[in-house]
Scaffold this motif. Structure first.
Motif, PDB file in Angstrom:
ATOM      1  N   UNK A  71     -20.327   8.315  10.553  1.00 14.39           N
ATOM      2  CA  UNK A  71     -20.897   8.429   9.206  1.00 14.39           C
ATOM      3  C   UNK A  71     -22.168   7.602   9.092  1.00 14.39           C
ATOM      4  N   UNK A  72     -22.151   6.401   9.659  1.00 10.09           N
ATOM      5  CA  UNK A  72     -23.338   5.541   9.610  1.00 10.09           C
ATOM      6  C   UNK A  72     -24.519   6.224  10.287  1.00 10.09           C
ATOM      7  N   UNK A  73     -24.262   6.860  11.424  1.00  6.31           N
ATOM      8  CA  UNK A  73     -25.336   7.568  12.131  1.00  6.31           C
ATOM      9  C   UNK A  73     -25.852   8.751  11.310  1.00  6.31           C
ATOM     10  N   UNK A  74     -24.951   9.438  10.642  1.00  4.96           N
ATOM     11  CA  UNK A  74     -25.354  10.642   9.898  1.00  4.96           C
ATOM     12  C   UNK A  74     -26.261  10.319   8.721  1.00  4.96           C
ATOM     13  N   UNK A  75     -26.129   9.108   8.152  1.00  9.15           N
ATOM     14  CA  UNK A  75     -26.923   8.746   6.973  1.00  9.15           C
ATOM     15  C   UNK A  75     -28.417   8.733   7.267  1.00  9.15           C
ATOM     16  N   UNK A  76     -28.791   8.418   8.502  1.00  8.67           N
ATOM     17  CA  UNK A  76     -30.219   8.241   8.813  1.00  8.67           C
ATOM     18  C   UNK A  76     -30.678   9.189   9.916  1.00  8.67           C
ATOM     19  N   UNK A  77     -29.988  10.322  10.049  1.00  6.04           N
ATOM     20  CA  UNK A  77     -30.384  11.325  11.040  1.00  6.04           C
ATOM     21  C   UNK A  77     -31.346  12.326  10.406  1.00  6.04           C
ATOM     22  N   UNK A  78     -32.498  12.497  11.034  1.00  3.96           N
ATOM     23  CA  UNK A  78     -33.485  13.486  10.599  1.00  3.96           C
ATOM     24  C   UNK A  78     -33.919  14.268  11.828  1.00  3.96           C
TER      25      UNK A  78
ATOM     26  N   UNK B  79     -33.923  15.511  15.293  1.00  2.00           N
ATOM     27  CA  UNK B  79     -33.357  14.999  16.542  1.00  2.00           C
ATOM     28  C   UNK B  79     -33.388  13.474  16.624  1.00  2.00           C
ATOM     29  N   UNK B  80     -33.739  12.811  15.521  1.00  2.99           N
ATOM     30  CA  UNK B  80     -33.903  11.363  15.531  1.00  2.99           C
ATOM     31  C   UNK B  80     -32.901  10.681  14.606  1.00  2.99           C
ATOM     32  N   UNK B  81     -32.344   9.588  15.094  1.00  2.00           N
ATOM     33  CA  UNK B  81     -31.475   8.744  14.281  1.00  2.00           C
ATOM     34  C   UNK B  81     -32.161   7.385  14.154  1.00  2.00           C
ATOM     35  N   UNK B  82     -32.446   6.974  12.937  1.00  2.00           N
ATOM     36  CA  UNK B  82     -33.094   5.683  12.707  1.00  2.00           C
ATOM     37  C   UNK B  82     -32.028   4.661  12.303  1.00  2.00           C
ATOM     38  N   UNK B  83     -31.990   3.570  13.039  1.00  2.00           N
ATOM     39  CA  UNK B  83     -30.994   2.534  12.769  1.00  2.00           C
ATOM     40  C   UNK B  83     -31.627   1.154  12.896  1.00  2.00           C
ATOM     41  N   UNK B  84     -31.218   0.230  12.041  1.00  2.00           N
ATOM     42  CA  UNK B  84     -31.716  -1.145  12.159  1.00  2.00           C
ATOM     43  C   UNK B  84     -31.034  -1.873  13.306  1.00  2.00           C
ATOM     44  N   UNK B  85     -31.591  -2.994  13.666  1.00  2.00           N
ATOM     45  CA  UNK B  85     -30.993  -3.814  14.716  1.00  2.00           C
ATOM     46  C   UNK B  85     -29.965  -4.792  14.186  1.00  2.00           C
ATOM     47  N   UNK B  86     -29.412  -4.530  13.033  1.00  6.12           N
ATOM     48  CA  UNK B  86     -28.420  -5.406  12.413  1.00  6.12           C
ATOM     49  C   UNK B  86     -27.229  -5.631  13.342  1.00  6.12           C
ATOM     50  N   UNK B  87     -26.876  -6.868  13.652  1.00  5.76           N
ATOM     51  CA  UNK B  87     -25.712  -7.109  14.501  1.00  5.76           C
ATOM     52  C   UNK B  87     -24.416  -6.709  13.791  1.00  5.76           C
ATOM     53  N   UNK B  88     -23.567  -5.970  14.499  1.00  7.78           N
ATOM     54  CA  UNK B  88     -22.271  -5.563  13.961  1.00  7.78           C
ATOM     55  C   UNK B  88     -21.185  -5.863  14.998  1.00  7.78           C
ATOM     56  N   UNK B  89     -19.956  -5.875  14.534  1.00  8.77           N
ATOM     57  CA  UNK B  89     -18.826  -6.264  15.381  1.00  8.77           C
ATOM     58  C   UNK B  89     -17.658  -5.326  15.082  1.00  8.77           C
ATOM     59  N   UNK B  90     -17.833  -4.046  15.391  1.00  9.69           N
ATOM     60  CA  UNK B  90     -16.899  -3.012  14.932  1.00  9.69           C
ATOM     61  C   UNK B  90     -15.470  -3.245  15.430  1.00  9.69           C
ATOM     62  N   UNK B  91     -14.530  -2.834  14.574  1.00 11.92           N
ATOM     63  CA  UNK B  91     -13.106  -3.021  14.834  1.00 11.92           C
ATOM     64  C   UNK B  91     -12.369  -1.709  14.617  1.00 11.92           C
ATOM     65  N   UNK B  92     -11.352  -1.453  15.410  1.00 11.46           N
ATOM     66  CA  UNK B  92     -10.559  -0.235  15.280  1.00 11.46           C
ATOM     67  C   UNK B  92      -9.621  -0.320  14.086  1.00 11.46           C
TER      68      UNK B  92
END
Length: 248
Positions: free
Chosen positions: A137-144, A146-159
């Motif tokens: 979902x996070x990727x889909x928000x900024x997909x235009x 063939x390009x996905x724009x994402x910040x370099x914000x550090x994340x620590x994803x958990x299942x």
């Protein structure tokens, strides 16, 4: 123990109910589908009656400026029901760094924490980092294109499975009277997480770093990364992706 789990049919709630039942507790799921409405109060007192522990995993249907009203109303009604039932423990799930992110939804979750801490029932707050299940979902928000724009914000994803383990453990224990942070075992920039995700799926989209992109573009520094006292979950993102390939 009898544990009433509000939001007990959702992604985390259904797992929490299963884990508590497997541990020998009587966990009862409650949601709109079972006739309980945390905004109107319909069915709340009946659902809370006899419960030793209340777990609130309900969530706002929107992430905008309407979300504070949801959490204020639902918490006030749930706390009143919990007090009337004589429950000795009230647990909620929140977000690591929630009080340092300038977004409406994060402010709303901070309000939820404040209402619980000021309420009449001994409490525990479990703060989790972002879920692996939400990366798409996070990727889909900024997909235009063939390009996905994402910040370099550090994340620590958990299942989600690991989140449910942590919530179930806290619910079955004594009230913390405070906060427990839980997080995944790896810290990655969000743009790099996007590249890893797309590469693992053979997706041809290109990830471009754009520190202003999407909702996480406004997150300062490493506030979404858990501190040294956090409980680290075992599931690594690559292993989670491998286990979920082909699943909807």
């Amino acid at each position: 123990m009898k544990i009433a789990v509000f939001g007990g049919t959702g992604l985390i709630g259904s797992k929490v109910v299963g884990k508590l039942d497997a541990a020998g507790h009587e966990a009862v799921p409650h949601s709109q589908s079972t006739g309980v409405n945390v905004l109107t109060g319909e069915g709340l007192e009946e659902a809370a009656a006899g419960a030793d522990v209340i777990v609130n995993l309900t969530n706002s249907p929107t992430f905008d400026e309407a979300s504070p009203a949801f959490f204020r109303t639902s918490m006030e009604k749930l706390l009143a029901a919990a007090e009337k039932a004589g429950a000795g423990h009230f647990v909620i799930l929140s977000i690591v760094g929630v009080d340092r992110v300038p977004l409406d939804y994060y402010r709303a979750k901070t309000l939820q924490e404040e209402l619980l801490a000021a309420g009449p029932v001994p409490y525990s707050i479990v703060r989790a980092t972002q879920f692996m299940e939400f990366v798409d979902a996070i990727l889909s928000w900024t997909t235009e294109g063939d390009t996905v724009r994402l910040p370099g914000t550090p994340v620590q994803v958990i299942a989600a499975e690991d989140v449910a383990d942590a919530v179930a453990e806290v619910a079955a224990g004594a009230p913390l009277g405070g906060i427990r942070d839980i997080a995944g075992p790896e810290v990655l920039p969000l743009d790099e997480l996007g590249r890893i995700t797309l590469a693992a799926r053979g997706d041809g989209h290109t990830v471009v770093r754009d520190d202003d992109a999407g909702m996480f573009g406004v997150v300062p520094g490493d506030v979404l990364v858990a501190g040294e006292d956090a409980r680290l979950a075992p599931t690594r993102y690559a292993d989670w992706m491998a286990a979920h390939q082909g699943r909807s």
